[in-house]
Enzyme design. Sequence first.
Site, PDB file in Angstrom:
ATOM      1  N   GLY A 192      10.231  -1.620   6.294  1.00  0.00           N
ATOM      2  CA  GLY A 192       9.640  -1.115   7.528  1.00  0.00           C
ATOM      3  C   GLY A 192       8.328  -1.794   7.877  1.00  0.00           C
ATOM      4  N   LYS A 201       3.608  -0.533  -3.914  1.00  0.00           N
ATOM      5  CA  LYS A 201       3.893  -0.069  -5.287  1.00  0.00           C
ATOM      6  C   LYS A 201       4.949  -0.901  -5.996  1.00  0.00           C
ATOM      7  CE  LYS A 201       3.099   4.817  -4.354  1.00  0.00           C
ATOM      8  NZ  LYS A 201       3.845   6.086  -4.214  1.00  0.00           N
TER       9      LYS A 201
END
Length: 377
Positions: free
Chosen positions: A336, A186
């Site tokens: 991550g 995003k």
Amino acid sequence: MRTLDDLDVEGKRVLVRVDFNVPLDEQRRITDDARIRAALPTLRELREKGARLLLAAHLGRPKGRDEKFSLRPAAGRLAELLGEDVTLAESLDDVPDGDVVMLENVRFEPGETKNDRELAQRYAALADAYVDDAFGAAHRAHASTEAVAHLLPSAAGRLLEREVATMTGILRSPQRPLVAVVGGAKVTDKIGVLDAFLQRADRILIGGAMCFPFFKAQGHSVGESLCEEEGLEPARRVLARGGEKLRLPSDLVAGREFAADTETRALDRVDVPDGWMGLDIGRRTASGYAEVIGDAGTVFWNGPMGAFELEPFAAGTRTVAEAVAESDGVTVVGGGDSAAALAEFGLADRVTHLSTGGGASLELIEGKPLPGVEALS
Ligand code: ADP
Ligand code: MG
């Protein structure tokens, strides 16, 4: 920021906030212990200086006490790595004495995420000093990361110290050219980072699903691609400001659906036909990005270039990861999934710095103060 050099720990019991939020499989076995290993230098240094350790950490997002979120597996793994017994304290009211004791998941306590002062006082009563080494949790003001730091002599551990020094270093005085590679799902997650790099970087290379709001804003068709509506406005803004610095993909790999066994198709341009979704950057784009990365003095990479979890769409991320690994410049990877991709390709130890904190590293880049760090300053 105070560090271990500023704290007297000999003969003291030191409360150490660590980030042991490790991934577990169905049998609750640890699948990646990188975060536990990352805390070892601090823990060993404190032990060598004669401190007894009381460790505090969170795991997942439990709603109250729940054995599924117990830190027992982490305590076991730490004992192996440290070569010492690690006792798990089930309750704050009954903490055993010992050289290395670990509190149960701090998020079992309802006050933890509320930065509750009374809970922080209960933590503080158990120790003589406080060390925060949990970079991955430093962007949260919680009782064990923020409130408690004000109640005891406190300092940053070596991991937190290095994370903050590396991130602020690449912003303040990077070796140039500074290249930012930004991907992932995003634009809205990464807009703060894009804004920060628009001011500081020499080149910004964009990949991942976050391309599609940019393409849509430019009038391209995006087909069934993951394209966040709220991303359109920020994408327009970045396009208007980006100029020569900003680079978007020029070719793509598309699939019928988000699956490894789906029909795939290389697109020579970035218009995605109806019934298809863009799932990776194309070969030409990937090799162009690799070239820019190869010439960089500093590379900051956050966010995969495509759906790298699916083998047919992993090539773009792999090419970028290899270029980052081979670069002679300073290379920093945060996030991550980017870290997971790097580990999957066996390249985790080939970068200058692999950040243990996704959200925290992004907030540092954005120039936001981290509550866990401010409390130690
Ligand atoms: P990070 O954790 O490194 O910050 P993000 O969480 O922002 O990265 O994004 C990672 C996710 O984005 C991955 O799960 C990946 O599958 C997904 N992704 C990347 N490119 C695409 C794409 N073109 N279409 C769908 N998902 C994508
Ligand atoms: Mg992610």
